[in-house]
Scaffold this active site. Structure first.
Site, PDB file in Angstrom:
ATOM      1  N   TYR A   1       2.549  24.928 -61.535  1.00  0.00           N
ATOM      2  CA  TYR A   1       3.019  26.089 -62.295  1.00  0.00           C
ATOM      3  C   TYR A   1       2.275  26.305 -63.609  1.00  0.00           C
ATOM      4  O   TYR A   1       2.622  27.208 -64.364  1.00  0.00           O
ATOM      5  CB  TYR A   1       4.502  25.926 -62.646  1.00  0.00           C
TER       6      TYR A   1
ATOM      7  N   PRO B   1      23.520  26.844 -64.198  1.00  0.00           N
ATOM      8  CA  PRO B   1      22.584  26.598 -65.308  1.00  0.00           C
ATOM      9  C   PRO B   1      21.202  26.128 -64.882  1.00  0.00           C
ATOM     10  O   PRO B   1      20.244  26.235 -65.648  1.00  0.00           O
ATOM     11  CB  PRO B   1      23.301  25.511 -66.121  1.00  0.00           C
TER      12      PRO B   1
ATOM     13  N   CYS C   1      -6.908  11.482 -57.568  1.00  0.00           N
ATOM     14  CA  CYS C   1      -8.267  11.943 -57.323  1.00  0.00           C
ATOM     15  C   CYS C   1      -8.299  13.466 -57.258  1.00  0.00           C
ATOM     16  O   CYS C   1      -8.617  14.068 -56.231  1.00  0.00           O
ATOM     17  CB  CYS C   1      -8.783  11.327 -56.019  1.00  0.00           C
ATOM     18  N   GLU C   2      -7.929  14.098 -58.357  1.00  0.00           N
ATOM     19  CA  GLU C   2      -7.906  15.552 -58.507  1.00  0.00           C
ATOM     20  C   GLU C   2      -8.217  15.906 -59.957  1.00  0.00           C
ATOM     21  O   GLU C   2      -7.622  15.339 -60.878  1.00  0.00           O
ATOM     22  CB  GLU C   2      -6.518  16.128 -58.161  1.00  0.00           C
TER      23      GLU C   2
ATOM     24  N   GLY D   1      19.704  29.750 -64.095  1.00  0.00           N
ATOM     25  CA  GLY D   1      18.317  29.391 -64.367  1.00  0.00           C
ATOM     26  C   GLY D   1      18.001  29.371 -65.846  1.00  0.00           C
ATOM     27  O   GLY D   1      16.922  29.780 -66.282  1.00  0.00           O
TER      28      GLY D   1
ATOM     29  N   TYR E   1      13.077  18.811 -61.424  1.00  0.00           N
ATOM     30  CA  TYR E   1      12.001  19.133 -60.497  1.00  0.00           C
ATOM     31  C   TYR E   1      10.837  18.157 -60.527  1.00  0.00           C
ATOM     32  O   TYR E   1       9.870  18.350 -59.803  1.00  0.00           O
ATOM     33  CB  TYR E   1      11.500  20.570 -60.714  1.00  0.00           C
TER      34      TYR E   1
ATOM     35  N   ARG F   1       4.485  19.752 -61.699  1.00  0.00           N
ATOM     36  CA  ARG F   1       4.732  21.062 -62.279  1.00  0.00           C
ATOM     37  C   ARG F   1       3.555  21.582 -63.110  1.00  0.00           C
ATOM     38  O   ARG F   1       3.292  22.778 -63.155  1.00  0.00           O
ATOM     39  CB  ARG F   1       6.002  21.047 -63.126  1.00  0.00           C
TER      40      ARG F   1
END
Length: 461
Positions: A362, A319, A389-390, A276, A419, A358
């Site tokens: 996050y 990784p 629409c957010e 990671g 991701y 993301r």
């Protein structure tokens, strides 16, 4: 308190932005650490990747589009292979997977982690040698395990007692002895530059070390003798910038390895410390090099093995985003530019949370630049937002763009290889963007753009 990978929530209000973001002297300059290695501004001021102008990429493939610098990805594979020449380096299929990328990493000598039947199918269809595939996941179905056994995957990382029973029964039926690792929850959680060594393990993955489940799982496999227990596996987090957390993790997992040796007379030959490893999304990020990480990890394992009087096991690392993440940028077209009462300038692009969730999910931070031209205008703090629409449909929370940014400009966001396409959705019925690989001035489509026809084909009502 743990520092999450995302950074501070939204930064300061108004025109200041977050404390780490500095006003650039020249808004056209690229921070090289954030971009694929073959991205640069051409003589006309527009970005080019591996010699291919981004305007040409947009004209041929449309926007939004994920642009993969193929030589950059391959060179990062080689960097990790050079740093870990005797170890196994596993590419994270969950970060981004398609058949072209599978072939690239296979050609560069990497192994591959998959965690679903779909990822396994993609890997096998692209010709990945099954002995170089590892199969993760906390809830693998009997169908998925059967496919893994029939394909002859190199290792299965078992995650629960039910899975051990399930895999044991399937292995008996087929008369095979699959290699397995036990995933150990070691009570260490690491993100960015900080880690916590907790007293408990509250997560869905793995067997608890503190509660004794990890040892019980290993003993069960050894005693039953159907599965071949090769070693232990741990994973402590993601977007990790140094090796500090791995020291505590290695100490704990190797202590378990010593316990298994003392109880059953077996020294397990393998150890996977996870990975990671982090990448630079913005100028606040300073990731370690593969060579530095390898040096630290080897020292940690050597020291802890000596303390436990264990032979040094064959090491594997994962990784994560560090291979594909920096090798990709997303190219958008600006649709509107809106100044909201001097509080903030919103630059709306033709993608958003459907191609990069993301930031919303996050609170992740990204950078951006106007890619289709250079500008002599002053830097302006802006927020790059999507078309959905957010109100939380934000691509880049805070970035300095030229004050003359206008509709029709192309904006590029680096660090989107991991991701983003993998977690893309059809929210608001927006088709997912294509992925284009560029090498030696030539661009080729490796994942095509979804169409409205694709969306309607699934609607059988």
């Amino acid at each position: 308190m743990r520092a999450h990978e995302a950074g501070a929530l939204h930064g300061d209000i108004g025109s200041r932005g977050p404390a780490w973001l500095r006003t650039p002297a020249d808004v056209n300059v690229l921070v090289s650490a954030l971009w694929p290695r073959n991205v640069a501004r051409a003589a006309d001021g527009a970005l080019a990747v591996a010699g291919r102008p981004v305007r040409a990429v947009a004209a041929e493939f449309g926007t939004p589009v994920y642009v993969l610098d193929e030589d950059d990805l391959r060179s990062r594979c080689r960097d990790f292979r050079a740093a870990f020449p005797t170890e196994d380096v596993y590419y994270a299929g969950k970060a981004f997977l398609c058949r072209a990328v599978v072939r690239m990493i296979a050609e560069e000598g990497l192994h591959l982690d998959v965690c679903t039947g779909g990822e396994l199918a993609t890997a096998l269809s692209a010709g990945m040698p099954p002995e170089r595939i590892g199969f993760h996941g906390n809830n693998k179905s009997a169908v998925e395990l059967t496919r893994a056994l029939d394909a002859g995957v190199g290792r299965i990382i078992v995650d629960s007692f039910q899975e051990i029973d399930r895999l044991t029964a399937l292995a008996r039926q087929r008369g095979v002895r699959p290699r397995v690792l036990v995933r150990v929850t070691v009570g260490v959680e690491a993100h960015t530059h900080e880690f916590i060594a907790t007293a408990h393990e509250d997560q869905k993955f793995g067997f608890s070390l503190a509660g004794g489940a990890a040892a019980a799982a290993a003993f069960k496999i050894l005693d039953e003798g159907v599965l071949e227990l090769r070693g232990l596996h741990s994973h402590i987090g993601s977007q990790i910038f140094d090796a500090s957390g791995f020291e505590v993790s290695a100490r704990r997992v190797l202590a378990l390895q010593s316990q298994i040796r003392d109880a059953r007379g077996v020294e397990l030959p393998e150890l996977d410390l996870g990975g990671g490893f982090g990448i630079a999304y913005t100028t606040q990020d300073d990731p370690a090099t593969p060579a530095d990480l390898a040096k630290r990890l080897r020292k940690i394992v050597d020291t802890e093995c000596a303390a436990e009087r264990l032979a040094v096991p064959h090491l594997s690392v994962e990784p994560g985003r560090a291979i594909v993440g920096p090798a990709v940028f997303t190219l958008y077209e600006v649709g509107t530019v809106k100044d909201v009462d001097g509080i903030r300038t919103y630059v709306s692009v033709d993608g958003g949370m459907s191609d990069n969730i993301r930031t919303a999910l996050y609170d992740a931070s990204y950078s951006a630049t106007v890619a289709s031209r250079a500008s002599v205008a002053e830097p302006m703090l802006a927020r790059v937002v999507g078309k959905h629409c957010e109100s939380g449909d934000i691509v880049v929370k805070d970035e300095f763009l030229p004050a003359d940014v206008r509709p029709g400009d192309l904006v590029a966001v680096p660090g989107t290889g991991a991701y983003c396409r993998s977690m893309a959705s059809n929210y608001n019925h927006v088709p997912r963007p294509p992925v284009v690989a560029v090498r030696d001035g030539q661009a080729r489509l490796i994942v095509r753009r979804e169409t409205e026809e694709d969306l309607l084909a699934l609607d059988v009502g």
